[in-house]
Write a protein that holds these residues in place. Structure first.
Motif, PDB file in Angstrom:
ATOM      1  N   PHE A  90       0.844  -1.065  -0.104  1.00 24.71           N
ATOM      2  CA  PHE A  90       0.125  -0.134  -0.109  1.00 24.71           C
ATOM      3  C   PHE A  90       0.782   1.159   0.057  1.00 24.71           C
ATOM      4  N   LEU A  91       1.991   1.244   0.852  1.00 22.95           N
ATOM      5  CA  LEU A  91       2.712   2.580   1.039  1.00 22.95           C
ATOM      6  C   LEU A  91       3.431   2.939  -0.141  1.00 22.95           C
ATOM      7  N   ASP A  92       4.244   1.962  -0.688  1.00 19.92           N
ATOM      8  CA  ASP A  92       4.982   2.563  -2.112  1.00 19.92           C
ATOM      9  C   ASP A  92       4.192   3.204  -3.167  1.00 19.92           C
ATOM     10  N   MET A  93       2.762   3.005  -3.016  1.00 19.75           N
ATOM     11  CA  MET A  93       2.191   3.496  -4.325  1.00 19.75           C
ATOM     12  C   MET A  93       2.211   5.094  -4.062  1.00 19.75           C
ATOM     13  N   PHE A  94       2.564   5.777  -2.962  1.00 17.82           N
ATOM     14  CA  PHE A  94       2.300   7.006  -3.120  1.00 17.82           C
ATOM     15  C   PHE A  94       3.526   7.747  -2.971  1.00 17.82           C
ATOM     16  N   VAL A  95       4.750   7.186  -3.422  1.00 16.03           N
ATOM     17  CA  VAL A  95       5.940   7.920  -3.580  1.00 16.03           C
ATOM     18  C   VAL A  95       5.861   8.799  -4.673  1.00 16.03           C
ATOM     19  N   THR A  96       6.731  10.009  -4.552  1.00 15.95           N
ATOM     20  CA  THR A  96       6.735  10.797  -5.530  1.00 15.95           C
ATOM     21  C   THR A  96       6.954  10.394  -7.131  1.00 15.95           C
ATOM     22  N   ASP A  97       5.875  10.603  -7.828  1.00 15.20           N
ATOM     23  CA  ASP A  97       6.396  10.079  -9.252  1.00 15.20           C
ATOM     24  C   ASP A  97       6.021   8.571  -9.446  1.00 15.20           C
ATOM     25  N   GLY A  98       5.298   7.948  -8.387  1.00 18.27           N
ATOM     26  CA  GLY A  98       5.396   6.544  -8.546  1.00 18.27           C
ATOM     27  C   GLY A  98       4.106   6.170  -9.418  1.00 18.27           C
ATOM     28  N   ALA A  99       4.255   4.871 -10.007  1.00 17.16           N
ATOM     29  CA  ALA A  99       3.401   4.420 -11.156  1.00 17.16           C
ATOM     30  C   ALA A  99       2.058   4.613 -10.821  1.00 17.16           C
ATOM     31  N   PHE A 100       1.592   4.218  -9.678  1.00 19.63           N
ATOM     32  CA  PHE A 100       0.204   4.242  -9.042  1.00 19.63           C
ATOM     33  C   PHE A 100      -0.059   5.761  -8.179  1.00 19.63           C
ATOM     34  N   PRO A 108       9.331  14.727   0.309  1.00 20.41           N
ATOM     35  CA  PRO A 108      10.743  13.762   0.434  1.00 20.41           C
ATOM     36  C   PRO A 108      10.815  12.941   1.607  1.00 20.41           C
ATOM     37  N   THR A 109      10.249  13.393   2.756  1.00 20.64           N
ATOM     38  CA  THR A 109      10.617  12.668   3.951  1.00 20.64           C
ATOM     39  C   THR A 109       9.879  11.236   3.823  1.00 20.64           C
ATOM     40  N   TYR A 110       8.560  11.357   3.286  1.00 17.52           N
ATOM     41  CA  TYR A 110       7.842   9.917   2.948  1.00 17.52           C
ATOM     42  C   TYR A 110       8.698   9.229   1.769  1.00 17.52           C
ATOM     43  N   ASP A 111       9.188   9.871   0.892  1.00 19.66           N
ATOM     44  CA  ASP A 111       9.880   9.191  -0.159  1.00 19.66           C
ATOM     45  C   ASP A 111      11.200   8.410   0.326  1.00 19.66           C
ATOM     46  N   GLN A 112      11.712   8.934   1.304  1.00 16.33           N
ATOM     47  CA  GLN A 112      13.061   8.555   2.011  1.00 16.33           C
ATOM     48  C   GLN A 112      12.880   7.384   2.871  1.00 16.33           C
ATOM     49  N   LEU A 113      11.603   7.518   3.626  1.00 20.06           N
ATOM     50  CA  LEU A 113      11.396   6.342   4.466  1.00 20.06           C
ATOM     51  C   LEU A 113      10.840   5.276   3.763  1.00 20.06           C
ATOM     52  N   ILE A 114      10.105   5.239   2.652  1.00 20.42           N
ATOM     53  CA  ILE A 114       9.870   4.104   1.770  1.00 20.42           C
ATOM     54  C   ILE A 114      11.031   3.604   1.059  1.00 20.42           C
ATOM     55  N   LEU A 115      11.947   4.428   0.465  1.00 21.02           N
ATOM     56  CA  LEU A 115      13.189   3.975   0.085  1.00 21.02           C
ATOM     57  C   LEU A 115      14.002   3.149   0.942  1.00 21.02           C
ATOM     58  N   ASP A 116      14.154   3.719   2.101  1.00 13.98           N
ATOM     59  CA  ASP A 116      15.010   3.010   3.412  1.00 13.98           C
ATOM     60  C   ASP A 116      14.381   1.743   3.546  1.00 13.98           C
ATOM     61  N   ALA A 117      12.993   1.657   3.762  1.00 11.88           N
ATOM     62  CA  ALA A 117      12.191   0.362   4.146  1.00 11.88           C
ATOM     63  C   ALA A 117      12.446  -0.510   2.914  1.00 11.88           C
ATOM     64  N   LYS A 118      12.591  -0.197   1.648  1.00 11.40           N
ATOM     65  CA  LYS A 118      12.717  -1.147   0.696  1.00 11.40           C
ATOM     66  C   LYS A 118      14.213  -1.656   0.512  1.00 11.40           C
ATOM     67  N   GLY A 119      15.211  -0.738   0.999  1.00 11.13           N
ATOM     68  CA  GLY A 119      16.737  -0.998   0.910  1.00 11.13           C
ATOM     69  C   GLY A 119      17.387  -1.391   2.055  1.00 11.13           C
ATOM     70  N   LYS A 120      18.095  -0.402   2.689  1.00 10.76           N
ATOM     71  CA  LYS A 120      18.825  -0.440   3.839  1.00 10.76           C
ATOM     72  C   LYS A 120      18.428  -1.005   4.874  1.00 10.76           C
ATOM     73  N   LEU A 121      17.005  -0.950   5.135  1.00 11.73           N
ATOM     74  CA  LEU A 121      16.346  -1.465   6.271  1.00 11.73           C
ATOM     75  C   LEU A 121      15.628  -2.743   6.331  1.00 11.73           C
ATOM     76  N   LEU A 122      15.915  -3.615   5.304  1.00 10.71           N
ATOM     77  CA  LEU A 122      15.025  -4.646   4.769  1.00 10.71           C
ATOM     78  C   LEU A 122      15.473  -5.726   5.740  1.00 10.71           C
ATOM     79  N   TYR A 123      16.574  -5.969   6.244  1.00 14.32           N
ATOM     80  CA  TYR A 123      17.256  -6.973   7.324  1.00 14.32           C
ATOM     81  C   TYR A 123      17.136  -6.474   8.565  1.00 14.32           C
ATOM     82  N   ASP A 124      16.604  -5.298   8.924  1.00 13.34           N
ATOM     83  CA  ASP A 124      16.520  -4.759  10.322  1.00 13.34           C
ATOM     84  C   ASP A 124      15.057  -4.388  10.302  1.00 13.34           C
TER      85      ASP A 124
END
Length: 179
Positions: A90-100, A108-124
């Motif tokens: 649900f959440l990654d739908m609303f990043v800036t310029d996201g397909a949905f 920008p803060t929201y975008d960074q949180l989603i990016l982090d959750a998909k990347g560097k925080l994936l195993y934490d």
């Protein structure tokens, strides 16, 4: 927010803008469930927010999606079911310029949180869940979306049917058996 606070804010907004009557078009799907929900929303909003008129624009599925994609709407009743059992569906739908992201929402803060959750925080996982909670809070506080209901279903099973598990993204009867 409760009803009294909502009415108070509505009246304040009308006073600040010098507008006493507001008409908003609700873009909606052209199916029976959506029609019922749209009519209910219209009735409740008009009843509780003095001076508000909602007009409903029922559209076929493809036409509605096209209007949303072009951002040719004022308010849209939409739905989304999960593709996989994780908040990111649900959440990654609303990043800036996201397909949905057909709302034009950007933060920008929201975008960074989603990016982090998909990347560097994936195993934490604890840190990932905190990032997702923060992102959801931002999305709701910014009123980019306004969740109004959650669809549900009920099932009646005989006591001898075992192993039934329902999850819309994981429909399977693989483990069902009669005891």
């Amino acid at each position: 927010m409760n009803m009294a606070e909502g009415k108070k804010l509505w009246e304040e907004a009308k006073k600040e803008t010098g507008v006493d009557k507001v008409t908003i078009q609700l873009l909606n799907y052209d199916n029976e469930d959506a029609k019922k929900i749209g009519e209910y929303l219209k009735e409740q909003l008009e009843k509780n927010l003095n001076g508000l008129t909602i007009t409903i624009s029922q559209q076929l599925f493809a036409q509605k999606l096209d209007q949303e994609k072009k951002m040719d709407y004022e308010m849209s009743l939409s739905s989304w079911g999960y593709d996989y059992p994780d908040s990111m569906t649900f959440l990654d739908m609303f990043v800036t310029d996201g397909a949905f992201n057909q709302t034009g929402y950007t933060n920008p803060t929201y975008d960074q949180l989603i990016l982090d959750a998909k990347g560097k925080l994936l195993y934490d996982l604890p840190a990932r869940w905190e990032a997702l909670k923060k992102a959801e809070k931002i999305l709701l506080e910014d009123a980019a979306i306004v969740p109004i209901y959650q669809k549900g279903a009920s099932y009646l099973l005989r006591s001898n049917v075992k192993g039934f598990y329902y999850a819309s993204a994981l429909d399977t009867y693989k483990y069902v058996y009669i005891d």
